[in-house]
Design a protein around this motif. Structure first.
Motif, short mmCIF file in Angstrom:
data_model
loop_
_atom_site.label_atom_id
_atom_site.label_comp_id
_atom_site.label_asym_id
_atom_site.label_seq_id
_atom_site.Cartn_x
_atom_site.Cartn_y
_atom_site.Cartn_z
N GLU A 79 0.90 -1.15 0.00
CA GLU A 79 0.00 0.00 0.00
C GLU A 79 0.94 1.20 0.00
OE1 GLU A 79 -3.23 0.32 -0.28
OE2 GLU A 79 -3.51 -1.83 -0.47
N ARG A 84 -3.88 7.88 1.84
CA ARG A 84 -4.81 6.81 2.21
C ARG A 84 -4.38 6.14 3.50
NH1 ARG A 84 -4.72 2.94 -1.41
NH2 ARG A 84 -3.60 3.95 -3.10
N GLU A 182 -3.53 9.24 -8.71
CA GLU A 182 -3.71 9.89 -7.41
C GLU A 182 -2.43 10.56 -6.89
OE1 GLU A 182 -4.95 6.82 -4.70
OE2 GLU A 182 -3.01 5.83 -4.76
N LYS A 318 -12.56 10.23 -6.31
CA LYS A 318 -11.64 9.84 -5.23
C LYS A 318 -10.18 10.00 -5.68
CE LYS A 318 -13.38 6.68 -1.83
NZ LYS A 318 -13.44 5.30 -1.33
N PRO A 324 -7.33 13.72 -0.21
CA PRO A 324 -7.79 12.33 -0.12
C PRO A 324 -7.85 11.76 1.29
CG PRO A 324 -6.00 12.58 -1.72
CD PRO A 324 -6.10 13.86 -0.98
N TRP A 325 -7.05 12.31 2.22
CA TRP A 325 -7.06 11.75 3.58
C TRP A 325 -8.38 12.00 4.30
CZ3 TRP A 325 -4.40 16.16 2.34
CH2 TRP A 325 -4.80 17.32 2.99
N TRP A 329 -11.48 5.35 2.92
CA TRP A 329 -10.89 4.46 1.92
C TRP A 329 -11.13 2.99 2.23
CZ3 TRP A 329 -8.99 5.87 -2.70
CH2 TRP A 329 -8.73 7.22 -2.89
#
Ligand SMILES: NC(=O)c1ccc[n+]([C@@H]2O[C@H](COP(=O)([O-])OP(=O)(O)OC[C@H]3O[C@@H](n4cnc5c(N)ncnc54)[C@H](O)[C@@H]3O)[C@@H](O)[C@H]2O)c1
Length: 330
Positions: A79, A84, A182, A318, A324-325, A329
């Motif tokens: 990841e 995220r 992203e 998204k 994005p945080w 997610w």
């Protein structure tokens, strides 16, 4: 030499597989095809000895079976998006730590070579400090970096305790073709092309050091043949630049106004500067980066302009979100 490449359908892993495609090697790509991956990255692959397996690095049975078949495991599976990890740290703990554990267990059982692909983010913030070398203290600031640091410690412990053959690489920010929309550079390019405001966190003065992805994968290949087992190698091309300058350069290449920049609330825990020293790899294996930053950035912008059919299916609210945080997610 036969390879198990984990996470080979992502940005850097696919660049590594494309880089190896003309070698006379068997390449097995194990990838779970999570967000960030794209099978299209390897669509034009010519290697007849290539095999794709959709599975999870945490699946100890399959990893054990595959490691037995190859000489070297290069792990890109992770990841990888800090934003995220702030919203959902658990998945990062499971993939980045337990996934590395599962590979390490198979490596020690079958006595194979492990290349652990880590990041400069494990050193934490270099604001008002000199560049970090491989002996610097590890001081991660966000959950992503903490899970990568934990994996680095596990690898070091398996080297010392079980004598496994391994190398850890810690590279700076990568850019180039096929990077998921992203991330900062593709997101800026794509939002600019679509005439959407381009978000900059805080004051945009965060400094990152950039390297072209093909320089990174060349460094990994050189380390496989010339690196010393048990060692850590920093990898950088010494292109330290603020996020604001990068965004302005991209807007300039696209002929867009700097007024498209929109300053948004800063990411929590945001490091001000990343900076590493990679003189060790340069001295020991004589690797050095080939790509010149401004030219390579322009080439990358042009690649995204020409390859809308690659990124258009990947974007939604998204992936292109300015903060994005703040999203869920899970
Ligand atoms: N992108 C950078 O700037 C950068 C810099 C330094 C180090 N790194 C490291 O390099 C590696 C690759 O980064 P990237 O930018 O290519 O990331 P990416 O997100 O593009 O690719 C990660 C790949 O891992 C796969 N994956 C995720 N979880 C998995 C699981 N449980 N089992 C199997 N596959 C799984 C994904 O499907 C994806 O294909 C990561 O370990 C990252 O920490 C990245």
């Amino acid at each position: 030499m036969n390879f198990l490449v984990c996470g080979g359908s992502g940005f850097i892993g696919s660049a590594f597989i494309r880089h190896l495609q003309n070698r006379d090697s068997k390449i097995i790509n194990l990838d779970l095809l999570t967000i960030g991956s794209n099978p299209e990255n390897l669509k034009n692959l010519e290697n007849k000895n290539y095999q794709f397996i959709k599975d999870d690095i945490r699946n100890e049975d399959i990893i054990n079976h595959l490691v037995k078949e190859v000489d070297i495991v290069v792990n890109f599976a992770a990841e990888s998006h800090v934003d995220r990890s702030i919203a959902n740290p658990k998945l990062f703990i499971e993939t980045n730590i337990l996934g590395t554990y599962s590979i390490l267990e198979a490596i020690r059982k079958h006595d194979k070579v492990f290349i652990h692909v880590s990041t400069d983010e494990i050193y934490g913030d270099a604001e008002n400090q000199s560049s970090f070398n491989e002996d610097s203290q590890i001081n991660p600031s966000n959950p992503y970096a903490a899970t990568k640091a934990a994996a680095d410690h596990l690898v070091a412990s398996y080297y010392r305790t079980y004598g496994i053959k391994c190398i850890t690489t810690r590279c700076t920010n990568n850019f180039g073709p096929y990077q998921f929309p992203e991330k900062l550079i593709p997101k800026t390019i794509i939002r600019s092309i679509k005439n959407l405001k381009v978000p900059l966190y805080g004051n945009g003065q965060q400094i990152r050091s950039w390297i072209h992805v093909y320089d990174h994968v060349q460094a990994i290949e050189s380390l496989i043949s010339k690196g010393k087992s048990g060692q850590v190698y920093n990898i950088t091309a010494y292109n330290e630049i603020t996020n604001k300058t990068i965004v302005k350069k991209i807007l300039d290449v696209l002929g867009k106004s700097h007024d498209m920049i929109e300053y948004v609330k800063d990411r929590p825990g945001h490091d001000k500067r990343y900076s590493i020293d990679s003189s060790k790899i340069q001295k020991e294996i004589e690797w050095k980066p080939k790509y010149q930053f401004d030219d390579a950035l322009e080439e990358t912008v042009n690649w995204y302009c020409k390859n809308k059919n690659w990124w258009e299916p990947l974007i939604d609210d998204k992936t292109l979100h300015p903060q994005p945080w703040t999203l869920n997610w899970k």
